[in-house]
Design an enzyme around this catalytic site. Structure first.
Site, mmCIF file in Angstrom:
data_model
loop_
_atom_site.group_PDB
_atom_site.id
_atom_site.type_symbol
_atom_site.label_atom_id
_atom_site.label_comp_id
_atom_site.label_asym_id
_atom_site.label_seq_id
_atom_site.Cartn_x
_atom_site.Cartn_y
_atom_site.Cartn_z
ATOM 1 C CB CYS A 181 -0.953 0.000 1.186
ATOM 2 S SG CYS A 181 -0.210 -0.400 2.770
ATOM 3 C CG HIS B 123 0.281 4.103 4.170
ATOM 4 N ND1 HIS B 123 -0.128 4.094 5.481
ATOM 5 C CD2 HIS B 123 0.538 2.797 3.854
ATOM 6 C CE1 HIS B 123 -0.122 2.848 5.937
ATOM 7 N NE2 HIS B 123 0.275 2.045 4.967
#
Length: 346
Positions: free
Chosen positions: A131, A257
């Site tokens: 990710c 993120h």
């Protein structure tokens, strides 16, 4: 219309996948859900119908066209090949096959056409990237095509949800007991008594931990997350010689993120041209100041703070900041987007 299976249908990211399949009106004739034996027989609601969860270890996958695996590397290593042998195209969201040279590692907007469309899949499996890597790839692709990417220096700011439920619970469990006295940290970093950390090597509440992932036992001092940035960027962008230095950091954010990226190119590239390219890039939204909160719940990766890197001569360097939803595009969404592209070709 296609017959689709979701393997690993219960849990944090799996709920996102089920929701996205509904929201995007995936062109499925039928949907089957699979999970570990302990979840067998559970009922999940999809498109207004209750569907019983099947045992992924014993169920017959015959009749499926595509299977979306989000059950972890251990199950994927065993069950993904079994599903593929039954003629099912597997899109795997775990780390099990990312390094396999016979398995394409795909970001839907970046390299599906190059590595999948019109190609015979050697193992019948497509891997979904980590990710963290995912957030950067749609941004870097058009810049590489324009100016030839040579080097990346990256620091990540990774949400605790990237560590699963355990990471979320650790942040919440450490923050709640000390929140009323948090101002004391201004003058004394040891003023508060946090619950002992379990998931991370240090308290994560009101702190950062510059150790995302686990140390790799190769003498490099890197973590597996650091090395994923390098290895996956090379494979996805098709630049085997790309130089990548990464430091992956866990931060006290629940979702999203982010990455600070310094990119060096073989040719000059201006800030103005960069913004022009990124404004037109698929899967990218150009903003002034990207944040993980702003990225939560949206499909695109946010990119901003774009400037020339003064540490690279001749206008060949850029500095920029990227944020993306690690549970959406970073996992479930990319898997589904790949499946949508596959379905269009079936």
């Amino acid at each position: 219309m296609v017959n689709i299976g979701v393997v690993g249908a219960t849990g944090q990211g799996r709920q996102v996948m089920r929701n996205l399949l509904e929201q995007r009106n995936f062109p499925a004739t039928s949907v089957r859900f699979f999970a570990s034996p302990r979840s067998e027989g559970k009922k999940l609601t999809f498109r207004g119908q209750e569907i019983e969860v099947e045992n992924a270890e014993t169920a017959d996958p015959s009749g499926l066209d595509i299977a979306l695996f989000s059950a972890g590397a251990t199950m994927s290593r065993v069950q993904a090949p079994r599903f593929a042998e039954a003629g099912v195209i597997v899109v795997d969201n775990s780390s099990a096959f990312r390094k396999d040279p016979d398995v394409p590692l795909v970001v839907s907007e970046v390299n599906f056409d190059r590595d999948v469309r019109g190609k015979k899949l050697a193992k019948g499996i497509i891997a979904n990237p980590n990710c963290t890597t995912m957030a950067a790839m749609p941004v870097l692709k058009p810049l590489h095509e324009e100016a030839g990417l040579q080097r990346l220096i990256v620091s990540s700011y990774q949400a605790v949800s990237g560590s699963g439920i355990a990471g979320v619970e650790e942040l919440a469990g450490q923050a709640r007991p000390v929140i009323d006295g948090v101002e004391q940290l201004v003058h004394d970093g040891s003023a508060l008594q946090y619950p002992a950390p379990n998931k991370y090597v240090a308290p994560i509440a009101f702190n950062i931990v510059p150790l995302a992932g686990n140390y790799v036992d190769d003498g490099s001092g890197e973590t597996d997350e650091d090395q994923k940035l390098r290895n996956e960027s090379r494979k996805i962008l098709g630049i085997p010689e790309l130089l990548v230095s990464g430091t992956c950091v866990r931060v006290p954010v629940f979702s999203g993120h982010s990455l600070s990226i310094n990119a060096e190119f073989s040719q000059p590239i201006s800030v103005e041209r960069t913004k022009e390219l990124l404004s037109a890039a698929a899967g990218v939204k150009l903003v002034d100041v990207p944040t993980p909160l702003a990225a939560a719940g949206i499909d695109d990766c946010l990119v901003g703070r774009i400037r020339q890197d003064p540490g690279v001569p001749d206008g060949r360097g850029l500095a920029l900041f990227v944020s993306g939803d690690n549970l959406r595009k970073g996992a479930a969404l990319n898997t589904i987007q790949i499946a949508e592209l596959l379905a269009a070709d079936l």
